[in-house]
Design an enzyme around this catalytic site. Structure first.
Site, PDB file in Angstrom:
ATOM      1  N   LYS A   1       0.820  -1.272  -0.114  1.00 46.33           N
ATOM      2  CA  LYS A   1      -0.133   0.255   0.048  1.00 46.33           C
ATOM      3  C   LYS A   1       0.795   1.073  -0.060  1.00 46.33           C
ATOM      4  O   LYS A   1       1.999   1.188   0.333  1.00 46.33           O
ATOM      5  CB  LYS A   1      -1.103  -0.051   1.341  1.00 46.33           C
ATOM      6  CG  LYS A   1      -2.071  -1.144   1.081  1.00 46.33           C
ATOM      7  CD  LYS A   1      -2.828  -1.106   2.390  1.00 46.33           C
ATOM      8  CE  LYS A   1      -4.046  -2.274   2.211  1.00 46.33           C
ATOM      9  NZ  LYS A   1      -4.827  -2.147   3.411  1.00 46.33           N
TER      10      LYS A   1
ATOM     11  N   TYR B   1     -12.496  -1.929  -3.504  1.00 48.49           N
ATOM     12  CA  TYR B   1     -12.879  -2.187  -2.226  1.00 48.49           C
ATOM     13  C   TYR B   1     -14.624  -1.990  -2.179  1.00 48.49           C
ATOM     14  O   TYR B   1     -14.941  -1.757  -1.023  1.00 48.49           O
ATOM     15  CB  TYR B   1     -12.330  -1.139  -1.327  1.00 48.49           C
ATOM     16  CG  TYR B   1     -10.878  -1.188  -0.807  1.00 48.49           C
ATOM     17  CD1 TYR B   1     -10.913  -2.468  -0.048  1.00 48.49           C
ATOM     18  CD2 TYR B   1      -9.804  -0.575  -1.312  1.00 48.49           C
ATOM     19  CE1 TYR B   1      -9.612  -2.805   0.359  1.00 48.49           C
ATOM     20  CE2 TYR B   1      -8.398  -0.985  -0.592  1.00 48.49           C
ATOM     21  CZ  TYR B   1      -8.298  -2.119   0.160  1.00 48.49           C
ATOM     22  OH  TYR B   1      -7.027  -2.323   0.436  1.00 48.49           O
TER      23      TYR B   1
ATOM     24  N   PHE C   1     -15.406   3.894   7.102  1.00 48.87           N
ATOM     25  CA  PHE C   1     -14.121   4.269   6.689  1.00 48.87           C
ATOM     26  C   PHE C   1     -13.817   4.324   5.352  1.00 48.87           C
ATOM     27  O   PHE C   1     -12.945   4.212   4.772  1.00 48.87           O
ATOM     28  CB  PHE C   1     -13.265   3.158   7.548  1.00 48.87           C
ATOM     29  CG  PHE C   1     -13.312   1.685   7.023  1.00 48.87           C
ATOM     30  CD1 PHE C   1     -12.935   1.445   5.733  1.00 48.87           C
ATOM     31  CD2 PHE C   1     -13.933   0.850   7.877  1.00 48.87           C
ATOM     32  CE1 PHE C   1     -13.021  -0.144   5.607  1.00 48.87           C
ATOM     33  CE2 PHE C   1     -14.127  -0.407   7.568  1.00 48.87           C
ATOM     34  CZ  PHE C   1     -13.611  -1.042   6.228  1.00 48.87           C
TER      35      PHE C   1
ATOM     36  N   ARG D   1      -1.945 -13.939   4.232  1.00 49.75           N
ATOM     37  CA  ARG D   1      -2.674 -13.438   5.312  1.00 49.75           C
ATOM     38  C   ARG D   1      -1.861 -13.434   6.736  1.00 49.75           C
ATOM     39  O   ARG D   1      -1.851 -12.743   7.570  1.00 49.75           O
ATOM     40  CB  ARG D   1      -4.252 -13.684   5.573  1.00 49.75           C
ATOM     41  CG  ARG D   1      -4.790 -12.954   4.145  1.00 49.75           C
ATOM     42  CD  ARG D   1      -6.346 -13.054   4.453  1.00 49.75           C
ATOM     43  NE  ARG D   1      -6.785 -12.370   5.448  1.00 49.75           N
ATOM     44  CZ  ARG D   1      -7.423 -11.153   5.363  1.00 49.75           C
ATOM     45  NH1 ARG D   1      -7.426 -10.485   4.146  1.00 49.75           N
ATOM     46  NH2 ARG D   1      -7.741 -10.495   6.539  1.00 49.75           N
TER      47      ARG D   1
ATOM     48  N   THR E   1      -5.523  -7.084  10.580  1.00 50.28           N
ATOM     49  CA  THR E   1      -5.596  -5.770   9.945  1.00 50.28           C
ATOM     50  C   THR E   1      -5.388  -4.581  10.560  1.00 50.28           C
ATOM     51  O   THR E   1      -4.475  -3.437  10.138  1.00 50.28           O
ATOM     52  CB  THR E   1      -7.267  -5.455   9.874  1.00 50.28           C
ATOM     53  OG1 THR E   1      -7.694  -6.767   9.147  1.00 50.28           O
ATOM     54  CG2 THR E   1      -7.584  -4.321   9.094  1.00 50.28           C
TER      55      THR E   1
ATOM     56  N   ARG F   1       2.398  -6.122   8.871  1.00 54.20           N
ATOM     57  CA  ARG F   1       1.766  -5.132   9.523  1.00 54.20           C
ATOM     58  C   ARG F   1       2.059  -4.753  11.004  1.00 54.20           C
ATOM     59  O   ARG F   1       2.290  -3.513  11.157  1.00 54.20           O
ATOM     60  CB  ARG F   1       0.254  -5.616   9.673  1.00 54.20           C
ATOM     61  CG  ARG F   1      -0.317  -5.400   8.176  1.00 54.20           C
ATOM     62  CD  ARG F   1      -1.774  -6.253   8.211  1.00 54.20           C
ATOM     63  NE  ARG F   1      -2.428  -5.681   6.822  1.00 54.20           N
ATOM     64  CZ  ARG F   1      -3.956  -6.346   6.610  1.00 54.20           C
ATOM     65  NH1 ARG F   1      -4.246  -7.279   7.273  1.00 54.20           N
ATOM     66  NH2 ARG F   1      -4.133  -5.851   5.492  1.00 54.20           N
TER      67      ARG F   1
ATOM     68  N   ASN G   1      -1.889   0.181   7.062  1.00 55.03           N
ATOM     69  CA  ASN G   1      -1.248  -1.179   7.374  1.00 55.03           C
ATOM     70  C   ASN G   1      -0.397  -1.910   6.468  1.00 55.03           C
ATOM     71  O   ASN G   1      -0.374  -3.096   6.615  1.00 55.03           O
ATOM     72  CB  ASN G   1      -2.404  -2.015   7.874  1.00 55.03           C
ATOM     73  CG  ASN G   1      -3.475  -2.172   6.840  1.00 55.03           C
ATOM     74  OD1 ASN G   1      -3.380  -1.833   5.805  1.00 55.03           O
ATOM     75  ND2 ASN G   1      -4.738  -2.943   6.990  1.00 55.03           N
TER      76      ASN G   1
ATOM     77  N   HIS H   1      -2.031  -5.518   1.708  1.00 52.80           N
ATOM     78  CA  HIS H   1      -3.519  -6.192   1.284  1.00 52.80           C
ATOM     79  C   HIS H   1      -3.317  -7.568   0.864  1.00 52.80           C
ATOM     80  O   HIS H   1      -2.330  -7.974   0.199  1.00 52.80           O
ATOM     81  CB  HIS H   1      -4.209  -5.464   0.289  1.00 52.80           C
ATOM     82  CG  HIS H   1      -5.511  -6.255  -0.133  1.00 52.80           C
ATOM     83  ND1 HIS H   1      -6.603  -5.949   0.522  1.00 52.80           N
ATOM     84  CD2 HIS H   1      -5.628  -7.365  -1.053  1.00 52.80           C
ATOM     85  CE1 HIS H   1      -7.457  -7.055  -0.173  1.00 52.80           C
ATOM     86  NE2 HIS H   1      -6.894  -7.491  -1.372  1.00 52.80           N
TER      87      HIS H   1
ATOM     88  N   GLU I   1      -9.851 -10.151  -7.381  1.00 55.13           N
ATOM     89  CA  GLU I   1      -9.020  -9.166  -7.213  1.00 55.13           C
ATOM     90  C   GLU I   1      -7.823  -9.524  -8.155  1.00 55.13           C
ATOM     91  O   GLU I   1      -7.066  -8.509  -8.465  1.00 55.13           O
ATOM     92  CB  GLU I   1      -8.567  -9.445  -5.730  1.00 55.13           C
ATOM     93  CG  GLU I   1      -9.635  -8.766  -4.690  1.00 55.13           C
ATOM     94  CD  GLU I   1      -9.349  -8.828  -3.382  1.00 55.13           C
ATOM     95  OE1 GLU I   1      -8.043  -9.498  -3.053  1.00 55.13           O
ATOM     96  OE2 GLU I   1      -9.904  -8.422  -2.519  1.00 55.13           O
TER      97      GLU I   1
HETATM   98  N1  UDP Z   1      -9.855  -0.263   7.453  1.00 53.51           N
HETATM   99  C1  UDP Z   1      -9.917   1.146   7.653  1.00 53.51           C
HETATM  100  N2  UDP Z   1     -10.649   1.125   9.046  1.00 53.51           N
HETATM  101  C2  UDP Z   1     -11.182  -0.065   9.528  1.00 53.51           C
HETATM  102  C3  UDP Z   1     -11.036  -1.371   8.998  1.00 53.51           C
HETATM  103  C4  UDP Z   1     -10.524  -1.407   7.861  1.00 53.51           C
HETATM  104  O1  UDP Z   1      -9.346   1.949   7.561  1.00 53.51           O
HETATM  105  O2  UDP Z   1     -11.835   0.099  10.749  1.00 53.51           O
HETATM  106  C5  UDP Z   1      -8.907  -0.379   6.046  1.00 53.51           C
HETATM  107  C6  UDP Z   1      -7.689  -1.147   6.095  1.00 53.51           C
HETATM  108  O3  UDP Z   1      -6.764  -0.628   5.300  1.00 53.51           O
HETATM  109  C7  UDP Z   1      -7.906  -2.535   5.772  1.00 53.51           C
HETATM  110  C8  UDP Z   1      -9.135  -2.253   4.685  1.00 53.51           C
HETATM  111  O4  UDP Z   1      -9.786  -1.270   4.980  1.00 53.51           O
HETATM  112  O5  UDP Z   1      -6.800  -3.302   5.206  1.00 53.51           O
HETATM  113  C9  UDP Z   1      -9.926  -3.326   4.176  1.00 53.51           C
HETATM  114  O6  UDP Z   1     -10.398  -3.879   5.468  1.00 53.51           O
HETATM  115  P1  UDP Z   1     -10.600  -5.310   5.749  1.00 53.51           P
HETATM  116  O7  UDP Z   1     -11.532  -5.361   6.855  1.00 53.51           O
HETATM  117  O8  UDP Z   1     -11.021  -6.111   4.290  1.00 53.51           O
HETATM  118  O9  UDP Z   1      -8.980  -5.895   6.149  1.00 53.51           O
HETATM  119  P2  UDP Z   1      -7.944  -6.735   5.515  1.00 53.51           P
HETATM  120  O10 UDP Z   1      -8.673  -7.777   4.769  1.00 53.51           O
HETATM  121  O11 UDP Z   1      -7.314  -5.785   4.670  1.00 53.51           O
HETATM  122  O12 UDP Z   1      -7.144  -7.154   6.856  1.00 53.51           O
HETATM  123 MG    MG Z   2     -10.277  -7.585   3.439  1.00 54.87          MG
END
Ligand code: UDP
Ligand code: MG
Length: 139
Positions: A9, A49, A57, A85, A91, A102, A112, A115, A126
Protein backbone atom coordinates in the site's frame (compact mmCIF):
# COMPACT_ATOMS: atom_id res chain seq x y z
CA UNK A 1 -1.59 -24.47 -6.43
CA UNK A 2 -3.52 -21.49 -5.13
CA UNK A 3 -3.12 -17.85 -6.17
CA UNK A 4 -3.79 -14.70 -4.18
CA UNK A 5 -3.57 -10.97 -4.79
CA UNK A 6 -1.10 -8.99 -2.68
CA UNK A 7 -0.80 -5.20 -2.60
CA UNK A 8 1.91 -3.11 -1.01
CA UNK A 9 0.00 0.00 0.00
CA UNK A 10 1.01 3.68 -0.42
CA UNK A 11 2.21 4.08 3.19
CA UNK A 12 4.79 1.35 2.61
CA UNK A 13 5.97 2.44 -0.85
CA UNK A 14 6.36 6.04 0.44
CA UNK A 15 8.70 4.75 3.15
CA UNK A 16 10.66 2.65 0.62
CA UNK A 17 9.57 -0.61 2.31
CA UNK A 18 8.50 -2.52 -0.81
CA UNK A 19 11.87 -4.25 -1.20
CA UNK A 20 11.82 -5.49 2.41
CA UNK A 21 8.22 -6.73 2.02
CA UNK A 22 9.03 -8.50 -1.25
CA UNK A 23 12.00 -10.20 0.44
CA UNK A 24 9.70 -11.55 3.18
CA UNK A 25 7.30 -12.89 0.56
CA UNK A 26 10.07 -14.72 -1.26
CA UNK A 27 11.72 -16.00 1.96
CA UNK A 28 8.33 -17.46 2.95
CA UNK A 29 8.28 -19.53 -0.24
CA UNK A 30 5.46 -17.66 -1.97
CA UNK A 31 6.16 -17.46 -5.69
CA UNK A 32 5.68 -14.04 -7.32
CA UNK A 33 3.84 -14.90 -10.55
CA UNK A 34 3.24 -11.30 -11.67
CA UNK A 35 4.16 -7.87 -10.36
CA UNK A 36 3.46 -4.25 -11.33
CA UNK A 37 3.53 -0.78 -9.84
CA UNK A 38 0.71 1.69 -10.42
CA UNK A 39 -1.25 4.50 -8.83
CA UNK A 40 -4.99 3.93 -8.41
CA UNK A 41 -7.56 6.57 -9.35
CA UNK A 42 -10.36 7.17 -6.81
CA UNK A 43 -12.85 5.30 -9.05
CA UNK A 44 -10.48 2.33 -9.33
CA UNK A 45 -9.96 2.24 -5.55
CA UNK A 46 -13.74 2.38 -4.98
CA UNK A 47 -14.16 -0.52 -7.41
CA UNK A 48 -11.48 -2.63 -5.79
CA UNK A 49 -12.96 -2.10 -2.29
CA UNK A 50 -16.63 -2.16 -3.38
CA UNK A 51 -17.52 -4.73 -0.65
CA UNK A 52 -16.71 -2.01 1.91
CA UNK A 53 -18.72 0.77 0.22
CA UNK A 54 -21.25 1.08 3.07
CA UNK A 55 -18.60 1.16 5.80
CA UNK A 56 -17.84 4.47 7.58
CA UNK A 57 -14.13 4.23 6.74
CA UNK A 58 -14.71 3.79 2.97
CA UNK A 59 -13.87 7.28 1.67
CA UNK A 60 -10.87 7.59 4.01
CA UNK A 61 -9.65 4.24 2.69
CA UNK A 62 -10.08 5.46 -0.91
CA UNK A 63 -8.09 8.62 -0.10
CA UNK A 64 -5.34 6.55 1.50
CA UNK A 65 -5.13 4.01 -1.33
CA UNK A 66 -4.84 6.78 -3.96
CA UNK A 67 -2.26 8.97 -2.18
CA UNK A 68 0.72 7.33 -3.89
CA UNK A 69 1.97 4.32 -5.84
CA UNK A 70 1.20 0.75 -4.91
CA UNK A 71 2.79 -2.57 -5.87
CA UNK A 72 0.35 -5.27 -7.04
CA UNK A 73 1.43 -8.91 -7.12
CA UNK A 74 0.00 -12.35 -7.70
CA UNK A 75 1.45 -14.89 -5.26
CA UNK A 76 1.27 -18.64 -5.81
CA UNK A 77 1.73 -21.54 -3.36
CA UNK A 78 -0.21 -24.33 -1.72
CA UNK A 79 -2.46 -22.41 0.68
CA UNK A 80 -1.24 -19.06 -0.67
CA UNK A 81 -4.31 -17.12 0.56
CA UNK A 82 -3.93 -18.12 4.23
CA UNK A 83 -0.14 -18.06 4.15
CA UNK A 84 -0.01 -14.50 2.84
CA UNK A 85 -2.59 -13.35 5.40
CA UNK A 86 -0.56 -14.98 8.19
CA UNK A 87 2.57 -13.23 6.97
CA UNK A 88 0.72 -9.86 6.88
CA UNK A 89 -0.79 -10.18 10.36
CA UNK A 90 -4.13 -8.78 11.55
CA UNK A 91 -5.77 -5.69 10.00
CA UNK A 92 -4.98 -3.31 12.87
CA UNK A 93 -1.24 -2.70 12.55
CA UNK A 94 -1.18 -1.12 16.03
CA UNK A 95 -2.18 -4.51 17.45
CA UNK A 96 -0.40 -6.79 14.98
CA UNK A 97 2.41 -8.92 16.47
CA UNK A 98 6.04 -8.06 15.79
CA UNK A 99 7.40 -10.31 13.10
CA UNK A 100 4.33 -9.80 10.91
CA UNK A 101 4.54 -7.29 8.06
CA UNK A 102 1.74 -5.14 9.49
CA UNK A 103 3.24 -5.36 13.00
CA UNK A 104 6.67 -4.30 11.78
CA UNK A 105 5.81 -1.86 8.97
CA UNK A 106 2.21 -0.65 9.48
CA UNK A 107 0.91 2.23 11.60
CA UNK A 108 -2.76 1.72 12.49
CA UNK A 109 -6.00 0.04 11.35
CA UNK A 110 -6.03 2.01 8.08
CA UNK A 111 -2.35 2.47 7.22
CA UNK A 112 -1.37 -1.18 7.43
CA UNK A 113 1.21 -1.57 4.65
CA UNK A 114 -0.34 -4.40 2.65
CA UNK A 115 -3.45 -6.18 1.36
CA UNK A 116 -4.26 -9.84 0.80
CA UNK A 117 -7.31 -11.60 -0.60
CA UNK A 118 -9.39 -13.36 2.07
CA UNK A 119 -10.96 -16.30 0.14
CA UNK A 120 -10.74 -18.06 -3.25
CA UNK A 121 -13.67 -16.06 -4.70
CA UNK A 122 -12.23 -12.71 -3.64
CA UNK A 123 -8.79 -13.77 -4.90
CA UNK A 124 -10.26 -14.54 -8.33
CA UNK A 125 -11.95 -11.11 -8.49
CA UNK A 126 -8.91 -9.25 -7.16
CA UNK A 127 -6.33 -10.97 -9.39
CA UNK A 128 -8.54 -10.22 -12.41
CA UNK A 129 -8.96 -6.62 -11.27
CA UNK A 130 -5.22 -5.96 -11.61
CA UNK A 131 -3.92 -8.53 -14.11
CA UNK A 132 -4.92 -9.88 -17.52
CA UNK A 133 -4.53 -13.53 -18.47
CA UNK A 134 -1.55 -12.58 -20.63
CA UNK A 135 0.23 -11.00 -17.66
CA UNK A 136 -0.28 -14.19 -15.64
CA UNK A 137 1.53 -16.42 -18.10
CA UNK A 138 5.00 -15.02 -17.37
CA UNK A 139 7.23 -15.78 -14.36
N1 UDP B 1 -9.77 -0.31 7.25
C1 UDP B 1 -9.90 0.92 7.88
N2 UDP B 1 -10.65 0.96 9.04
C2 UDP B 1 -11.27 -0.13 9.58
C3 UDP B 1 -11.12 -1.36 8.92
C4 UDP B 1 -10.37 -1.42 7.77
O1 UDP B 1 -9.37 1.91 7.43
O2 UDP B 1 -11.93 -0.01 10.63
C5 UDP B 1 -8.97 -0.39 6.00
C6 UDP B 1 -7.63 -1.10 6.16
O3 UDP B 1 -6.67 -0.47 5.30
C7 UDP B 1 -7.96 -2.50 5.71
C8 UDP B 1 -8.96 -2.23 4.56
O4 UDP B 1 -9.70 -1.12 5.04
O5 UDP B 1 -6.81 -3.22 5.28
C9 UDP B 1 -9.88 -3.38 4.24
O6 UDP B 1 -10.51 -3.82 5.43
P1 UDP B 1 -10.68 -5.36 5.77
O7 UDP B 1 -11.61 -5.46 6.92
O8 UDP B 1 -11.01 -6.11 4.52
O9 UDP B 1 -9.21 -5.77 6.31
P2 UDP B 1 -8.06 -6.67 5.64
O10 UDP B 1 -8.73 -7.76 4.85
O11 UDP B 1 -7.23 -5.75 4.76
O12 UDP B 1 -7.25 -7.19 6.80
MG1 MG C 1 -10.20 -7.66 3.42
Amino acid sequence: MERTLALIKPDATARNLHGAILARIQEAGLRVVALKTLRLSPEQARGFYHVHRERPFFEDLVRFMTEGPIVAMVLEADGAIARWRDLMGPTDAAKAPKGTIRGDFGTDIERNACHGSDAPETAAFEVGFFFSGLELSGL
